[in-house]
Design a protein around this motif. Structure first.
Motif, PDB file in Angstrom:
ATOM      1  N   MET A 243     109.090  53.390  -8.188  1.00 30.09           N
ATOM      2  CA  MET A 243     108.488  52.284  -7.448  1.00 30.09           C
ATOM      3  C   MET A 243     108.438  52.609  -5.967  1.00 30.09           C
ATOM      4  O   MET A 243     109.274  53.339  -5.445  1.00 30.09           O
ATOM      5  N   THR A 244     107.467  52.041  -5.289  1.00 34.33           N
ATOM      6  CA  THR A 244     107.438  52.161  -3.844  1.00 34.33           C
ATOM      7  C   THR A 244     108.501  51.261  -3.249  1.00 34.33           C
ATOM      8  O   THR A 244     109.020  50.357  -3.927  1.00 34.33           O
ATOM      9  N   ARG A 245     108.810  51.488  -1.981  1.00 39.67           N
ATOM     10  CA  ARG A 245     109.809  50.652  -1.316  1.00 39.67           C
ATOM     11  C   ARG A 245     109.382  49.188  -1.317  1.00 39.67           C
ATOM     12  O   ARG A 245     110.189  48.299  -1.580  1.00 39.67           O
ATOM     13  N   ASP A 246     108.102  48.926  -1.062  1.00 39.16           N
ATOM     14  CA  ASP A 246     107.603  47.547  -1.058  1.00 39.16           C
ATOM     15  C   ASP A 246     107.709  46.921  -2.436  1.00 39.16           C
ATOM     16  O   ASP A 246     108.028  45.719  -2.555  1.00 39.16           O
TER      17      ASP A 246
ATOM     18  N   ARG B 266     109.951  47.654  -4.736  1.00 35.52           N
ATOM     19  CA  ARG B 266     111.367  47.361  -4.981  1.00 35.52           C
ATOM     20  C   ARG B 266     111.787  46.075  -4.281  1.00 35.52           C
ATOM     21  O   ARG B 266     112.467  45.226  -4.857  1.00 35.52           O
ATOM     22  N   LEU B 267     111.387  45.937  -3.024  1.00 34.23           N
ATOM     23  CA  LEU B 267     111.752  44.740  -2.265  1.00 34.23           C
ATOM     24  C   LEU B 267     111.102  43.488  -2.850  1.00 34.23           C
ATOM     25  O   LEU B 267     111.714  42.411  -2.866  1.00 34.23           O
ATOM     26  N   LYS B 268     109.872  43.610  -3.341  1.00 30.35           N
ATOM     27  CA  LYS B 268     109.210  42.459  -3.960  1.00 30.35           C
ATOM     28  C   LYS B 268     109.943  42.029  -5.222  1.00 30.35           C
ATOM     29  O   LYS B 268     110.071  40.826  -5.509  1.00 30.35           O
ATOM     30  N   THR B 269     110.456  43.006  -5.979  1.00 26.14           N
ATOM     31  CA  THR B 269     111.244  42.687  -7.176  1.00 26.14           C
ATOM     32  C   THR B 269     112.469  41.862  -6.804  1.00 26.14           C
ATOM     33  O   THR B 269     112.801  40.873  -7.468  1.00 26.14           O
ATOM     34  N   VAL B 270     113.144  42.278  -5.739  1.00 23.68           N
ATOM     35  CA  VAL B 270     114.314  41.534  -5.268  1.00 23.68           C
ATOM     36  C   VAL B 270     113.902  40.134  -4.816  1.00 23.68           C
ATOM     37  O   VAL B 270     114.535  39.138  -5.194  1.00 23.68           O
ATOM     38  N   TYR B 271     112.854  40.052  -4.016  1.00 22.67           N
ATOM     39  CA  TYR B 271     112.403  38.752  -3.482  1.00 22.67           C
ATOM     40  C   TYR B 271     112.049  37.798  -4.617  1.00 22.67           C
ATOM     41  O   TYR B 271     112.462  36.625  -4.614  1.00 22.67           O
ATOM     42  N   ASP B 272     111.296  38.277  -5.595  1.00 21.61           N
ATOM     43  CA  ASP B 272     110.867  37.403  -6.697  1.00 21.61           C
ATOM     44  C   ASP B 272     112.054  36.911  -7.508  1.00 21.61           C
ATOM     45  O   ASP B 272     112.091  35.754  -7.943  1.00 21.61           O
ATOM     46  N   ASN B 273     113.036  37.790  -7.731  1.00 25.84           N
ATOM     47  CA  ASN B 273     114.195  37.391  -8.516  1.00 25.84           C
ATOM     48  C   ASN B 273     115.032  36.348  -7.783  1.00 25.84           C
ATOM     49  O   ASN B 273     115.465  35.350  -8.374  1.00 25.84           O
TER      50      ASN B 273
ATOM     51  N   ILE C  57     119.147  49.779   2.866  1.00 28.47           N
ATOM     52  CA  ILE C  57     120.127  48.804   2.379  1.00 28.47           C
ATOM     53  C   ILE C  57     120.062  47.525   3.203  1.00 28.47           C
ATOM     54  O   ILE C  57     120.060  46.410   2.652  1.00 28.47           O
ATOM     55  N   ILE C  58     119.997  47.663   4.515  1.00 29.46           N
ATOM     56  CA  ILE C  58     119.894  46.475   5.372  1.00 29.46           C
ATOM     57  C   ILE C  58     118.613  45.708   5.049  1.00 29.46           C
ATOM     58  O   ILE C  58     118.610  44.461   4.984  1.00 29.46           O
ATOM     59  N   GLU C  59     117.519  46.424   4.822  1.00 27.32           N
ATOM     60  CA  GLU C  59     116.253  45.763   4.488  1.00 27.32           C
ATOM     61  C   GLU C  59     116.362  45.027   3.151  1.00 27.32           C
ATOM     62  O   GLU C  59     115.794  43.938   2.969  1.00 27.32           O
ATOM     63  N   GLU C  60     117.116  45.592   2.211  1.00 31.27           N
ATOM     64  CA  GLU C  60     117.317  44.927   0.922  1.00 31.27           C
ATOM     65  C   GLU C  60     118.097  43.623   1.096  1.00 31.27           C
ATOM     66  O   GLU C  60     117.747  42.590   0.512  1.00 31.27           O
TER      67      GLU C  60
END
Length: 615
Positions: free
Chosen positions: A79-82, A84-91, A142-145
């Motif tokens: 996955m791209t970084r974006d 991965r972050l979208k997966t976290v945001y949606d969850n 990690i900070i961005e996550e």
């Protein structure tokens, strides 16, 4: 919503465990409950509603492990970084919707029954992001996550951000600073400690509380997980909480492992009685962590109903100021800081269980006038007898001060603390703390390094032990000085960190060249500390070549090599080694605060000869 006022109004009850209760309720011991935020939200909503019915005031979102590692372990690399972050945001967004729906459903049910549901506060739960190694790029990711988790909560209108089960503030503070820049949210930071009151990175509860008090980024501090209510109650009684908002959520107790499942016994009555003691310390929020369930929350809610915040003790004798740490009973430190030169020597414990050569060498060193004997801790990553046990034996049998080295490589925090306590019980009051040589490449498949600490965090750990356990007769400790480091100013900055962590002295590697003597002089001009200079006589031509070519960070000049020949007898080579070492000691006389002799191959008689020349 003013959470500062809300948390000070009365003792509130947070919900209990979600992860362990999810596994207990649904029987799936491997599945992360965060996966059901999107796959089966009714399961999570049901648990939330049970906690609300039980009387919880605070409901934490099911987002503790809503991180890339948990949500997409097999897909993250593709996955791209974006993405991965979208997966976290949606969850996380789904977790927020579920919590809000649970509250709304319970409000509706209460209205239909003709009663009014008390206000329920939703906290955005954020747990530690798993980390394997540290680099600048990874730190940024990690900070961005973490920011993405927080952003999802804030976008959902949740302004109570609850960092939970952390070991230090390293990741929390930069994220908290970012939160402050975009929103006025209440930030709670909760930490997991062991039965001695330390996190896995070696920070004590007292140090965490101190950081929270001094930071304008943290609104409240908590302690959760790690230990049961009895141990956490005992630890909390030692703390000076000041004016902080404080939340406490211990585990139900200590789990039993049965068929690869962690099973907690049902002890809700005992748990509640212990939590009464904790609430009486002036805690603002009480709750439960692993092993607790709605039955625990129900008992806590009855206990805390309309309970005011108890008055806190403003000061506790267990909290001693750092300035009160004194080394009045430590002869080594007293002499070192009086301006007299100290003389110590290092022995390597044996590879086997035969201590004859070590004990004979210790006897020679004592008779020569060495004031303290140090013991290396499996140097070069090769197993030797325990440094601490060797130090105890020599100290007891020879009646001489000893100092074990302790490397961070081989023990976790529990093992380190245990060994320090055992050595302390046996009269050891001096240590050298080092990060430790890595395990040799060829052994890494079968031998695992630990590194819960590096030398600085270990020093911070022991500094807290001194304050809380050993204040009447504290441990003195020092660190290693790598004077041969290419960037000497970077080494000085590291020394400064060690001094801030309580280091009283530094031992250097063996010194051979005039250039390195000048490097020591330069270091002394830049930092006010005690430096005990390393001297190790070279015993042969082969030994000299080995030190020059195979030991990193040590510079053996050609003019020293030239004083040895291949055909020298053992006696001639040793005489050369003694003469050279005594000459180096003479050059260091005006710089060194003492001498640290490394005994080569247990040839302690060489050290005795050098000391005789120096007199």
């Amino acid at each position: 919503m003013d959470f500062h006022t809300i948390f000070r109004s009365r003792c509130l009850v947070a919900d209990g465990a979600l992860g362990t209760y999810y596994r207990e309720k649904y029987g799936d011991t491997r599945r992360a409950p965060e996966l059901d935020n999107l796959a089966d939200p009714c399961k999570i909503e049901t648990i939330h509603r049970e906690y609300i019915k039980a009387g919880a005031d605070i409901l934490r979102t099911n987002s503790f492990a809503s991180n890339v590692r948990t949500l997409c372990p097999d897909r993250a690399g593709k996955m791209t970084r974006d993405e991965r972050l979208k997966t976290v945001y949606d969850n996380v967004s789904a977790a927020c919707r579920i919590a809000k729906t649970a509250v709304k459903q319970e409000q509706t049910a209460a209205a239909e029954e003709g009663r009014k549901l008390k206000e329920i506060y939703i906290a955005g739960d954020i747990g530690p992001v798993p980390e394997q190694h540290s680099s600048d790029d990874q730190d940024e990711e990690i900070i961005e996550e973490y920011k993405e988790m927080v952003r999802a909560h804030l976008d959902a209108g949740i302004n109570l951000i609850w960092f939970e089960t952390f070991a230090d503030f390293e990741r929390i503070l930069p994220v908290a600073e970012w939160i402050r820049s975009i929103r006025h949210a209440f930030i709670m930071a909760s930490f997991s400690v062991n039965a001695f009151g330390y996190t896995k990175t070696g920070l004590s509860m007292g140090e965490l509380i101190k950081t929270a008090k001094e930071s304008d980024l943290i609104d409240g501090i908590g302690f959760n997980c790690g230990v049961g209510p009895s141990h956490l109650s005992r630890l909390m009684k030692r703390q000076n909480l000041g004016e902080l908002i404080v939340a406490v959520s211990p585990n139900a107790g200590y789990a039993d492992r049965i068929e690869n499942r962690m099973i907690y016994r049902d002890n809700s009555g005992y748990f509640c009685e212990a939590m009464k003691e904790i609430a009486a310390l002036g805690v603002n929020v009480i709750g439960g962590c692993c092993g607790t369930n709605p039955s625990y929350t129900r008992r806590l809610a009855r206990t805390a109903e309309n309970m005011p915040i108890a008055k806190r003790l403003a000061d506790r004798p267990e909290q001693r100021a750092e300035s009160e740490i004194r080394y009045d009973n430590n002869l080594f430190i007293r002499k070192l800081y009086s301006g007299e030169k100290v003389v110590i020597a290092e022995l390597d414990p044996p590879f086997d269980g035969n201590d004859r050569k070590m004990m004979e060498a210790a006897g020679v060193l004592k008779r020569a006038g060495v004031e303290m004997i140090t013991f290396s801790d499996s140097p070069m990553g090769k197993m030797r007898a325990s440094a601490a046990m060797s130090a105890v034996k020599v100290s007891n049998q020879m009646q001489i001060e000893t100092m074990p080295h302790m490397a961070c490589r081989d023990r976790n925090t529990i093992g380190i603390g245990s060994e320090i306590l055992g050595a302390y019980m046996n009269g050891i009051r001096n240590f050298l703390f080092v990060t430790g040589d890595p395990v040799p490449v060829g052994d890494r498949g079968s031998i695992t390094s630990v590194y819960d600490h590096h030398s600085v965090t270990l020093m911070n750990y022991v500094r807290q032990m001194n304050r809380e356990l050993f204040s009447e007769d504290p441990i003195a400790y020092g660190g290693a000085l790598n004077y041969g480091r290419k960037n000497i100013d970077a080494e000085i900055r590291r020394m400064e960190k060690k001094c801030e962590a309580g280091a009283s002295f530094f031992l250097t590697q063996p010194i051979y060249s005039d250039e390195d003597i000048e490097r020591i002089r330069y270091i002394k001009s830049r930092i006010d500390t005690k430096i005990i200079c390393g001297i190790m006589p070279l015993v042969s031509y082969r030994n000299a070549l080995f030190m020059k070519n195979e030991i990193t960070g040590i510079h053996v000049p050609d003019e020293i090599i030239a004083q040895y020949t291949k055909d020298m007898s053992r006696e001639e080579a040793q005489a050369a080694g003694v003469r050279i070492a005594a000459g180096i000691a003479g050059k260091l006389g005006e710089i060194a605060d003492g001498f640290y002799f490394m005994v080569p191959f247990n040839r302690a008689a060489m050290i005795a000869e050098i000391m005789e020349i120096m007199r």
